[in-house]
Each structure stands twice: as structure tokens, then as C-alpha cells.
Design a protein around this motif. Structure first.
Motif, PDB file in Angstrom:
ATOM      1  N   LYS A  29      34.072  37.095  38.454  1.00  0.00           N
ATOM      2  CA  LYS A  29      33.243  35.923  38.253  1.00  0.00           C
ATOM      3  C   LYS A  29      32.713  35.420  39.593  1.00  0.00           C
ATOM      4  O   LYS A  29      33.287  35.693  40.651  1.00  0.00           O
ATOM      5  N   GLU A  30      31.634  34.688  39.517  1.00  0.00           N
ATOM      6  CA  GLU A  30      31.117  34.030  40.710  1.00  0.00           C
ATOM      7  C   GLU A  30      32.139  32.997  41.176  1.00  0.00           C
ATOM      8  O   GLU A  30      32.791  32.333  40.367  1.00  0.00           O
ATOM      9  N   SER A  31      32.263  32.877  42.497  1.00  0.00           N
ATOM     10  CA  SER A  31      33.229  31.933  43.048  1.00  0.00           C
ATOM     11  C   SER A  31      32.726  31.380  44.368  1.00  0.00           C
ATOM     12  O   SER A  31      32.158  32.116  45.183  1.00  0.00           O
ATOM     13  N   ASP A  32      32.932  30.074  44.583  1.00  0.00           N
ATOM     14  CA  ASP A  32      32.583  29.455  45.856  1.00  0.00           C
ATOM     15  C   ASP A  32      33.737  29.542  46.848  1.00  0.00           C
ATOM     16  O   ASP A  32      33.555  29.316  48.046  1.00  0.00           O
ATOM     17  N   ALA A  33      34.913  29.890  46.349  1.00  0.00           N
ATOM     18  CA  ALA A  33      36.111  29.871  47.190  1.00  0.00           C
ATOM     19  C   ALA A  33      36.279  31.131  48.018  1.00  0.00           C
ATOM     20  O   ALA A  33      36.903  31.106  49.079  1.00  0.00           O
ATOM     21  N   ARG A  34      35.745  32.248  47.547  1.00  0.00           N
ATOM     22  CA  ARG A  34      35.949  33.522  48.240  1.00  0.00           C
ATOM     23  C   ARG A  34      34.805  34.468  47.922  1.00  0.00           C
ATOM     24  O   ARG A  34      34.041  34.249  46.982  1.00  0.00           O
ATOM     25  N   THR A  35      34.712  35.543  48.704  1.00  0.00           N
ATOM     26  CA  THR A  35      33.682  36.549  48.437  1.00  0.00           C
ATOM     27  C   THR A  35      34.077  37.367  47.206  1.00  0.00           C
ATOM     28  O   THR A  35      35.230  37.352  46.768  1.00  0.00           O
ATOM     29  N   HIS A  36      33.121  38.081  46.671  1.00  0.00           N
ATOM     30  CA  HIS A  36      33.402  38.936  45.520  1.00  0.00           C
ATOM     31  C   HIS A  36      34.444  39.988  45.869  1.00  0.00           C
ATOM     32  O   HIS A  36      35.327  40.299  45.058  1.00  0.00           O
ATOM     33  N   HIS A  37      34.338  40.552  47.057  1.00  0.00           N
ATOM     34  CA  HIS A  37      35.282  41.580  47.466  1.00  0.00           C
ATOM     35  C   HIS A  37      36.693  40.999  47.593  1.00  0.00           C
ATOM     36  O   HIS A  37      37.679  41.632  47.177  1.00  0.00           O
ATOM     37  N   GLU A  38      36.792  39.808  48.151  1.00  0.00           N
ATOM     38  CA  GLU A  38      38.103  39.161  48.257  1.00  0.00           C
ATOM     39  C   GLU A  38      38.681  38.871  46.872  1.00  0.00           C
ATOM     40  O   GLU A  38      39.884  39.064  46.635  1.00  0.00           O
ATOM     41  N   THR A  39      37.833  38.434  45.961  1.00  0.00           N
ATOM     42  CA  THR A  39      38.296  38.168  44.603  1.00  0.00           C
ATOM     43  C   THR A  39      38.782  39.441  43.936  1.00  0.00           C
ATOM     44  O   THR A  39      39.843  39.470  43.295  1.00  0.00           O
ATOM     45  N   ALA A  40      38.012  40.520  44.100  1.00  0.00           N
ATOM     46  CA  ALA A  40      38.401  41.792  43.495  1.00  0.00           C
ATOM     47  C   ALA A  40      39.716  42.303  44.068  1.00  0.00           C
ATOM     48  O   ALA A  40      40.572  42.825  43.343  1.00  0.00           O
ATOM     49  N   ASN A  41      39.902  42.138  45.359  1.00  0.00           N
ATOM     50  CA  ASN A  41      41.163  42.559  45.982  1.00  0.00           C
ATOM     51  C   ASN A  41      42.341  41.740  45.463  1.00  0.00           C
ATOM     52  O   ASN A  41      43.436  42.277  45.239  1.00  0.00           O
ATOM     53  N   LEU A  42      42.122  40.454  45.259  1.00  0.00           N
ATOM     54  CA  LEU A  42      43.187  39.599  44.739  1.00  0.00           C
ATOM     55  C   LEU A  42      43.558  40.017  43.310  1.00  0.00           C
ATOM     56  O   LEU A  42      44.747  40.099  42.962  1.00  0.00           O
ATOM     57  N   ILE A  43      42.565  40.303  42.493  1.00  0.00           N
ATOM     58  CA  ILE A  43      42.840  40.759  41.128  1.00  0.00           C
ATOM     59  C   ILE A  43      43.579  42.094  41.154  1.00  0.00           C
ATOM     60  O   ILE A  43      44.534  42.305  40.397  1.00  0.00           O
ATOM     61  N   ALA A  44      43.144  42.993  42.017  1.00  0.00           N
ATOM     62  CA  ALA A  44      43.803  44.300  42.113  1.00  0.00           C
ATOM     63  C   ALA A  44      45.254  44.166  42.519  1.00  0.00           C
ATOM     64  O   ALA A  44      46.131  44.887  42.012  1.00  0.00           O
ATOM     65  N   SER A  45      45.530  43.228  43.414  1.00  0.00           N
ATOM     66  CA  SER A  45      46.924  43.034  43.826  1.00  0.00           C
ATOM     67  C   SER A  45      47.774  42.537  42.661  1.00  0.00           C
ATOM     68  O   SER A  45      48.923  42.940  42.492  1.00  0.00           O
ATOM     69  N   ARG A  46      47.208  41.646  41.832  1.00  0.00           N
ATOM     70  CA  ARG A  46      47.933  41.168  40.654  1.00  0.00           C
ATOM     71  C   ARG A  46      48.120  42.290  39.632  1.00  0.00           C
ATOM     72  O   ARG A  46      49.077  42.290  38.860  1.00  0.00           O
ATOM     73  N   ALA A  47      47.201  43.257  39.650  1.00  0.00           N
ATOM     74  CA  ALA A  47      47.297  44.393  38.731  1.00  0.00           C
ATOM     75  C   ALA A  47      48.270  45.453  39.225  1.00  0.00           C
ATOM     76  O   ALA A  47      48.591  46.384  38.488  1.00  0.00           O
ATOM     77  N   GLY A  48      48.720  45.309  40.472  1.00  0.00           N
ATOM     78  CA  GLY A  48      49.569  46.338  41.055  1.00  0.00           C
ATOM     79  C   GLY A  48      48.786  47.579  41.427  1.00  0.00           C
ATOM     80  O   GLY A  48      49.336  48.683  41.527  1.00  0.00           O
ATOM     81  N   ALA A  49      47.493  47.405  41.636  1.00  0.00           N
ATOM     82  CA  ALA A  49      46.620  48.520  41.993  1.00  0.00           C
ATOM     83  C   ALA A  49      46.307  48.470  43.484  1.00  0.00           C
ATOM     84  O   ALA A  49      46.655  47.514  44.182  1.00  0.00           O
ATOM     85  N   GLY A  50      45.644  49.499  43.955  1.00  0.00           N
ATOM     86  CA  GLY A  50      45.302  49.574  45.368  1.00  0.00           C
ATOM     87  C   GLY A  50      44.053  48.787  45.688  1.00  0.00           C
ATOM     88  O   GLY A  50      43.522  48.044  44.864  1.00  0.00           O
ATOM     89  N   ARG A  51      43.571  48.957  46.913  1.00  0.00           N
ATOM     90  CA  ARG A  51      42.386  48.234  47.347  1.00  0.00           C
ATOM     91  C   ARG A  51      41.168  48.691  46.559  1.00  0.00           C
ATOM     92  O   ARG A  51      41.157  49.761  45.957  1.00  0.00           O
ATOM     93  N   VAL A  52      40.140  47.891  46.595  1.00  0.00           N
ATOM     94  CA  VAL A  52      39.006  48.097  45.712  1.00  0.00           C
ATOM     95  C   VAL A  52      37.766  48.589  46.465  1.00  0.00           C
ATOM     96  O   VAL A  52      37.673  48.464  47.689  1.00  0.00           O
TER      97      VAL A  52
END
Length: 432
Positions: free
Chosen positions: A90-113
Motif C-alpha cells: 500500500k501507499e505509505s507516508d511513513a516509509r518507501t515502498h521498498h522499506e515496506t516490502a522488506n518489512l512485510i517480507a521479514s514478517r513472512a520469514g522470507a528473504g530480502r525483496v
């Protein structure tokens, strides 16, 4: 889950990836046109103006049983789910898209994006307007996938769906499904059976009478392309035998760039002023892409794994009426060039990848028609990231055509039977 975020869409008898809160982008549908049948439809697409009507949109079906269905697929066909998840943030003012994707991946137990769609250079503003820049893929850890295989990918999906913070950052999430080439390279060969480059067709069953609209290619005149009769090719050639201003993209295994019957009808990217200088001269996001690109291997070497792409390119626009090999459907006549072939290789020598990028590449670089000989290895599955690539191409005016397959199956093997076709689906024809 209570969030309502789903990773499957029921359509019509099975399930597909889905997102919530997203209005499907419009896919132009030709006015009252039936699905394409065989090669006549492709030729017609080259020579007629297509009027576009109001589009049909698929309803989003809520199916809270998607995880068990994925588990069933993983049990029955573990190789049909790949080792990564696909996320649209989703669009976010708090972080970049890449940072958001990395955060989601970490919660998924997956590697970097990494991004699903590469940076588009001068076309990036269009990609951003379409939301393509918010698609990412995250690899499942190798050790987890080695032990649990497809279930490891589903585990990653569930971790996100069950994590209140992560799920709030996700517009869409899906498993990555395996893709296969549609067509038999064993029978396709190079589309030039026994062709030795000298123009002496062998094995012809009957010689055709010459006419003003008959090419002199030996495999056509000797009857070795009798399947063209099934689609009324002579009548079509009475209208046109192709036009170099029409660009047909072939998304497949690439082509044999040295093939003697594929030398004239090439698309040329005039923006690349030097094909070997290692510079993206036209700022389209690709370096030295003079005749297309190998999206699978990230290179300009266009020949990938197998000869099916050469076969399809030859059927569309082999150099015709040149006294060599075969005649293409839109390969030209009487010294006039045929349709221009843009090559996008997705079945590479090192990898099978880049399907979404290839569709977008065609749209950004002027393709009028995109021919796709590929589909998923499981029926009733589909990727929304792929759908957005198809939508992007359709919105740019590209006629996107998918193969129906050669297996006589009545199942929904996407993208071919998508109820939002840009134009239609090509299937094999019968000829004696």
C-alpha cells in the motif's frame, strides 16, 4: 482473516489470487469480436482497426478456504508453487515502498525483496501511475523451501495474513505459480522441417498453382504448409501480406537470430544508437535492446531454451516470397516487408522469468500485438501481478493474445481463458 485480505479469487470453478479494495484496471475488449481462431485471427489483427467497447470486470469472490486449496495443490503438485511470494504494498507516508516490502517480507520469514517490474527509465512515471512500482517478490529461505517445498511458500503467506501490522501494509499478496511453455518444440522444430538454408523444400505433398498473391517459398508452394488452407490464408493475402509498420511482439523462447528466414522482418529499436556500447541510449530501462530483450536471462542474446519461439516468429512473419524456407502469415510479398518482429525471451538458458516485464516492455516500445505462448502449470490459478501487466499493455492499445494449448483440455489454463480477454485466444487448427 478478519482483514478481508485474500490471496485467492474463485473464477469460475477454481481459485485465483485476489486483492481487496482494488478496482480492476480496465481491459479493453473488442466490440462484438469472437475469440481468435487460428492464424486467420492473428492476420486479421494486423490489418483491421479494432473498436473497443465497455469492458467486463470480474467480481471479487470471497473465499476463506484459499489456504487449504493451496495446501492441496502443494500436496498434489509441489513443483507448481515456486519459492517466493508476491506482494503489492500500500501507499505509505511513513516509509518507501521498498522499506515496506522488506518489512512485510521479514514478517513472512522470507528473504530480502526485489521489484517485480524493473525500473522503466523514461517510462517509469507511467509505471507509477499504473501502480506497477508497488509490486515486489520475496524469496522463501532456501533451507525452509528445501525441507517443506511449496508448503514453505504457503507458510510465508499465512504469517503475513495472521500478522496485524504486516497485513495492514499489504494491498495484495499471492504465491508465485510455475509457468510452462505452450507448444511442442519436438514438432515445431525451427518451423522449417528439413530446411537446409538453400531453399529446396523437400517432402511436399502437392505443388500449388502460382498466383499474384502466392509467395514463392518452397515449403509453401510444395504443400508443406497445407495447414494454412484451414484458415483461408490466400483470401487474407488478397487483402495484405503484412506491413512493417505493424509490430508484433513474440513472448516465448526467443529466436535463432542467424536463421536465414528471419533476417528482414525484424523490429529495430531506433533509439539504441549503438547496440554494443553498454548504454541505455533511449532511456527505456534496457541496455542495447536493439531487437528486443532476453528478460529471463537479463541479456541481449535473444535465443533462449528451445526453438518454439523461432517457430512462432516464423509462423507470424518469416521472410516471405524470398525463395527460401517457409512463408509467414504476415511475412510480406513481392519485395515488400512484412510485420516487424519484436522478440521478448522469457524461457531463457539460465532462467524462466520476466513475463510481466515482457508485457510491459512491448507496451512501452510500440508493440501493436503481443503473442504469448505460455501459461500456468496448474489450472484455475492466476497472478494479479501478471493481470496488471496485461492490463497495462491493453490500456496502451496492445492486442494481447495467449495460446489456448495443444492438450484438448477443458480446464481453465490461464491466462488463455481469462474472462477479460484483450482480444482472444489462439488454438491449434486441424488440417489434413
Amino acid at each position: 482473516p478478519g482483514s478481508g485480505l485474500l490471496c485467492c479469487r474463485l473464477l469460475p470453478e477454481g481459485w485465483q489470487p485476489i486483492s481487496t479494495g482494488r478496482r480492476r484496471r480496465g481491459v479493453p475488449t473488442p466490440l462484438k469480436m469472437r475469440p481468435l481462431r487460428g492464424l486467420t485471427g492473428l492476420l486479421a489483427a494486423l490489418v483491421v482497426s479494432v473498436a473497443f467497447a465497455e469492458v467486463r470486470r470480474l467480481p471479487h469472490h470471497s473465499d476463506h478456504e484459499f489456504v487449504p486449496k493451496l495446501r492441496t495443490l502443494a500436496e498434489q503438485h509441489p513443483g507448481h508453487i515456486l519459492n517466493h511470494i508476491i506482494i503489492k504494498v500500500k501507499e505509505s507516508d511513513a516509509r518507501t515502498h521498498h522499506e515496506t516490502a522488506n518489512l512485510i517480507a521479514s514478517r513472512a520469514g522470507a528473504g530480502r525483496v526485489r521489484r517485480v517490474f524493473r525500473h522503466g527509465g523514461k517510462h517509469e512515471p507511467k509505471h507509477e501511475a499504473a501502480g506497477l512500482h508497488r509490486w515486489y517478490k520475496a524469496e522463501v529461505h532456501e533451507t525452509a523451501f528445501a525441507s517443506r517445498k511449496a508448503h514453505a511458500t504457503i507458510d510465508s503467506l499465512e504469517r503475513v495474513l495472521n500478522h496485524s501490522e504486516a497485513v495492514g501494509m499489504v494491498e495484495h499478496i499471492e504465491a508465485a505459480f510455475a509457468i510452462r511453455a505452450i507448444g511442442s518444440t519436438a514438432t515445431a522444430g525451427n518451423n522449417h522441417k528439413n530446411y537446409n538454408g538453400n531453399g529446396d523444400g523437400k517432402g511436399g505433398v502437392r505443388r500449388r498453382a502460382a498466383s499474384s498473391s502466392t509467395p514463392n517459398d518452397p515449403y509453401y508452394t510444395d504443400g508443406d504448409q497445407a495447414h494454412y488452407d484451414a484458415v483461408g490464408i490466400d483470401q487474407a493475402w488478397g487483402i495484405t501480406a503484412g506491413d512493417s509498420s505493424v509490430i508484433v511482439q513474440v513472448i516465448d523462447s526467443g529466436i535463432d537470430e542467424d536463421h536465414p528466414d528471419l533476417q528482414i522482418n525484424k523490429w529495430v529499436n531506433t533509439g539504441e544508437t549503438d547496440c554494443s556500447d553498454g548504454v541505455d541510449n533511449d532511456n527505456n530501462g534496457y541496455i542495447d535492446d536493439c531487437y528486443g530483450y532476453n528478460h529471463a536471462d537479463d541479456s541481449t542474446s535473444l535465443l533462449g531454451d528451445g526453438s518454439h519461439g523461432t517457430h512462432c516468429a516464423g509462423t507470424i512473419a518469416a521472410d516471405s516470397d524470398n525463395g527460401l524456407g517457409v512463408a509467414g502469415v504476415a511475412g510480406g510479398m513481392d519485395g515488400v516487408a512484412g510485420a516487424s518482429l519484436m522478440v521478448s525471451t522469457v524461457f531463457g538458458n539460465d532462467d524462466t522469468a520476466g513475463f510481466e516485464d515482457a508485457l510491459v516492455y512491448g507496451a512501452d516500445n510500440g508493440a501493436h500485438i503481443s503473442s504469448n505462448s505460455w501459461g500456468y502449470t496448474s489450472k484455475d490459478v492466476f497472478s494479479d501481478s501478471t493481470q496488471e501487466a496485461i492490463d497495462y499493455a491493453a490500456d496502451a492499445g496492445v492486442i494481447v493474445v495467449f495460446a489456448a494449448g495443444n492438450d484438448a483440455s477443458t480446464g481453465n489454463w490461464y491466462p488463455g481463458p481469462d474472462p477479460d480477454p484483450t482480444l482472444g485466444t489462439l488454438g491449434p487448427t486441424s488440417a489434413t
